[in-house]
Design a protein around this motif. Structure first.
Motif, PDB file in Angstrom:
ATOM      1  N   MET A 294       0.841  -1.213   0.000  1.00 43.43           N
ATOM      2  CA  MET A 294       0.000   0.000   0.000  1.00 43.43           C
ATOM      3  C   MET A 294       0.869   1.253   0.000  1.00 43.43           C
ATOM      4  SD  MET A 294      -1.308  -0.359   3.936  1.00 43.43           S
ATOM      5  CE  MET A 294      -0.456   0.967   4.776  1.00 43.43           C
ATOM      6  N   PRO A 295       1.696   1.414  -1.015  1.00 49.35           N
ATOM      7  CA  PRO A 295       2.687   2.490  -0.967  1.00 49.35           C
ATOM      8  C   PRO A 295       2.074   3.894  -1.016  1.00 49.35           C
ATOM      9  CG  PRO A 295       2.740   1.412  -3.112  1.00 49.35           C
ATOM     10  CD  PRO A 295       1.770   0.666  -2.262  1.00 49.35           C
ATOM     11  N   ASP A 296       0.986   4.067  -1.736  1.00 45.82           N
ATOM     12  CA  ASP A 296       0.480   5.421  -1.934  1.00 45.82           C
ATOM     13  C   ASP A 296      -0.827   5.704  -1.216  1.00 45.82           C
ATOM     14  OD1 ASP A 296       1.889   5.331  -5.136  1.00 45.82           O
ATOM     15  OD2 ASP A 296       2.472   6.676  -3.535  1.00 45.82           O
ATOM     16  N   ASP A 297      -1.199   4.816  -0.309  1.00 41.38           N
ATOM     17  CA  ASP A 297      -2.461   5.018   0.397  1.00 41.38           C
ATOM     18  C   ASP A 297      -2.448   6.324   1.177  1.00 41.38           C
ATOM     19  OD1 ASP A 297      -5.053   4.170   1.437  1.00 41.38           O
ATOM     20  OD2 ASP A 297      -3.972   4.044   3.342  1.00 41.38           O
ATOM     21  N   LEU A 298      -1.360   6.579   1.877  1.00 37.46           N
ATOM     22  CA  LEU A 298      -1.247   7.796   2.679  1.00 37.46           C
ATOM     23  C   LEU A 298      -1.282   9.026   1.773  1.00 37.46           C
ATOM     24  CD1 LEU A 298      -0.905   8.873   5.530  1.00 37.46           C
ATOM     25  CD2 LEU A 298       1.560   8.655   5.249  1.00 37.46           C
ATOM     26  N   PHE A 299      -0.594   8.934   0.647  1.00 41.28           N
ATOM     27  CA  PHE A 299      -0.591  10.040  -0.310  1.00 41.28           C
ATOM     28  C   PHE A 299      -1.996  10.309  -0.839  1.00 41.28           C
ATOM     29  CE2 PHE A 299      -0.165  11.607  -4.710  1.00 41.28           C
ATOM     30  CZ  PHE A 299       0.493  12.799  -4.447  1.00 41.28           C
ATOM     31  N   GLN A 300      -2.726   9.232  -1.165  1.00 37.62           N
ATOM     32  CA  GLN A 300      -4.095   9.392  -1.661  1.00 37.62           C
ATOM     33  C   GLN A 300      -4.968  10.070  -0.620  1.00 37.62           C
ATOM     34  OE1 GLN A 300      -4.987   8.739  -4.671  1.00 37.62           O
ATOM     35  NE2 GLN A 300      -3.223   7.548  -5.361  1.00 37.62           N
ATOM     36  N   ARG A 301      -4.830   9.653   0.630  1.00 36.25           N
ATOM     37  CA  ARG A 301      -5.663  10.234   1.692  1.00 36.25           C
ATOM     38  C   ARG A 301      -5.294  11.693   1.932  1.00 36.25           C
ATOM     39  NH1 ARG A 301      -5.496   7.452   6.886  1.00 36.25           N
ATOM     40  NH2 ARG A 301      -3.483   6.620   6.311  1.00 36.25           N
ATOM     41  N   TYR A 302      -4.005  11.983   1.820  1.00 41.57           N
ATOM     42  CA  TYR A 302      -3.528  13.349   2.007  1.00 41.57           C
ATOM     43  C   TYR A 302      -4.068  14.250   0.879  1.00 41.57           C
ATOM     44  CZ  TYR A 302       0.467  16.414   0.527  1.00 41.57           C
ATOM     45  OH  TYR A 302       1.267  17.386   0.022  1.00 41.57           O
ATOM     46  N   GLN A 303      -4.036  13.738  -0.344  1.00 43.68           N
ATOM     47  CA  GLN A 303      -4.604  14.491  -1.464  1.00 43.68           C
ATOM     48  C   GLN A 303      -6.114  14.667  -1.325  1.00 43.68           C
ATOM     49  OE1 GLN A 303      -2.816  15.858  -4.370  1.00 43.68           O
ATOM     50  NE2 GLN A 303      -1.387  15.687  -2.686  1.00 43.68           N
ATOM     51  N   ALA A 304      -6.788  13.613  -0.898  1.00 44.52           N
ATOM     52  CA  ALA A 304      -8.243  13.679  -0.716  1.00 44.52           C
ATOM     53  C   ALA A 304      -8.607  14.687   0.358  1.00 44.52           C
ATOM     54  CB  ALA A 304      -8.788  12.291  -0.363  1.00 44.52           C
ATOM     55  N   ALA A 305      -7.823  14.724   1.428  1.00 47.40           N
ATOM     56  CA  ALA A 305      -8.072  15.679   2.508  1.00 47.40           C
ATOM     57  C   ALA A 305      -7.869  17.103   2.009  1.00 47.40           C
ATOM     58  CB  ALA A 305      -7.146  15.385   3.686  1.00 47.40           C
TER      59      ALA A 305
ATOM     60  N   SER B 176      -7.156  17.708   9.689  1.00 47.77           N
ATOM     61  CA  SER B 176      -6.915  16.352   9.192  1.00 47.77           C
ATOM     62  C   SER B 176      -5.989  16.390   7.988  1.00 47.77           C
ATOM     63  CB  SER B 176      -8.226  15.620   8.891  1.00 47.77           C
ATOM     64  OG  SER B 176      -8.876  16.216   7.809  1.00 47.77           O
ATOM     65  N   PHE B 177      -6.100  17.446   7.178  1.00 50.89           N
ATOM     66  CA  PHE B 177      -5.166  17.589   6.059  1.00 50.89           C
ATOM     67  C   PHE B 177      -3.743  17.755   6.571  1.00 50.89           C
ATOM     68  CE2 PHE B 177      -2.822  20.925   3.671  1.00 50.89           C
ATOM     69  CZ  PHE B 177      -2.356  20.104   2.662  1.00 50.89           C
ATOM     70  N   VAL B 178      -3.538  18.633   7.559  1.00 41.35           N
ATOM     71  CA  VAL B 178      -2.199  18.883   8.093  1.00 41.35           C
ATOM     72  C   VAL B 178      -1.612  17.612   8.703  1.00 41.35           C
ATOM     73  CG1 VAL B 178      -0.942  20.104   9.922  1.00 41.35           C
ATOM     74  CG2 VAL B 178      -2.494  21.349   8.419  1.00 41.35           C
ATOM     75  N   ARG B 179      -2.474  16.859   9.444  1.00 36.91           N
ATOM     76  CA  ARG B 179      -2.010  15.603  10.045  1.00 36.91           C
ATOM     77  C   ARG B 179      -1.528  14.630   8.984  1.00 36.91           C
ATOM     78  NH1 ARG B 179      -5.971  15.634  13.775  1.00 36.91           N
ATOM     79  NH2 ARG B 179      -7.339  14.478  12.404  1.00 36.91           N
ATOM     80  N   LEU B 180      -2.324  14.466   7.937  1.00 34.99           N
ATOM     81  CA  LEU B 180      -1.957  13.537   6.874  1.00 34.99           C
ATOM     82  C   LEU B 180      -0.727  14.024   6.111  1.00 34.99           C
ATOM     83  CD1 LEU B 180      -5.531  12.706   5.599  1.00 34.99           C
ATOM     84  CD2 LEU B 180      -3.898  11.051   6.487  1.00 34.99           C
ATOM     85  N   GLN B 181      -0.650  15.335   5.909  1.00 37.96           N
ATOM     86  CA  GLN B 181       0.501  15.885   5.208  1.00 37.96           C
ATOM     87  C   GLN B 181       1.774  15.656   6.023  1.00 37.96           C
ATOM     88  OE1 GLN B 181       1.080  20.159   5.026  1.00 37.96           O
ATOM     89  NE2 GLN B 181       1.377  20.032   2.834  1.00 37.96           N
ATOM     90  N   ASP B 182       1.703  15.913   7.324  1.00 34.61           N
ATOM     91  CA  ASP B 182       2.855  15.674   8.191  1.00 34.61           C
ATOM     92  C   ASP B 182       3.284  14.217   8.138  1.00 34.61           C
ATOM     93  OD1 ASP B 182       2.997  18.268   8.937  1.00 34.61           O
ATOM     94  OD2 ASP B 182       2.227  17.983  10.966  1.00 34.61           O
ATOM     95  N   ALA B 183       2.307  13.325   8.260  1.00 30.98           N
ATOM     96  CA  ALA B 183       2.609  11.892   8.245  1.00 30.98           C
ATOM     97  C   ALA B 183       3.246  11.506   6.917  1.00 30.98           C
ATOM     98  CB  ALA B 183       1.336  11.085   8.481  1.00 30.98           C
ATOM     99  N   TYR B 184       2.704  12.048   5.840  1.00 33.31           N
ATOM    100  CA  TYR B 184       3.241  11.727   4.516  1.00 33.31           C
ATOM    101  C   TYR B 184       4.662  12.244   4.363  1.00 33.31           C
ATOM    102  CZ  TYR B 184       3.920  11.783  -0.498  1.00 33.31           C
ATOM    103  OH  TYR B 184       4.437  11.621  -1.744  1.00 33.31           O
ATOM    104  N   LEU B 185       4.899  13.494   4.740  1.00 30.09           N
ATOM    105  CA  LEU B 185       6.223  14.086   4.573  1.00 30.09           C
ATOM    106  C   LEU B 185       7.250  13.417   5.479  1.00 30.09           C
ATOM    107  CD1 LEU B 185       5.283  17.859   4.239  1.00 30.09           C
ATOM    108  CD2 LEU B 185       5.958  16.284   2.422  1.00 30.09           C
TER     109      LEU B 185
END
Ligand SMILES: [Zn+2]
Length: 56
Positions: free
Chosen positions: A1-12, A41-50
């Motif tokens: 699931m390499p891009d799941d976090l990226f997808q969620r971050y983009q969706a947010a 939630s966007f910032v959280r996902l972005q932080d996690a992704y980065l």
């Protein structure tokens, strides 16, 4: 699931943008309660992704 976090971050991000353009209360610098929740939630996902990206 390499891009799941990226997808969620983009969706947010899209959800937040969609809210901003539809909401009459939100501005670029101040958000209503819903807008703030979407932003958080966007910032959280972005932080996690980065952070995950940096660790590689
Ligand atoms: Zn709003």
């Amino acid at each position: 699931m390499p891009d799941d976090l990226f997808q969620r971050y983009q969706a947010a991000h899209r959800a937040h943008q969609a809210h901003i353009s539809a909401c009459t209360v939100c501005t670029d610098t101040a958000y209503c309660r819903d807008g703030a929740l979407l932003w958080e939630s966007f910032v959280r996902l972005q932080d996690a992704y980065l952070q995950r990206k940096r660790r590689r």
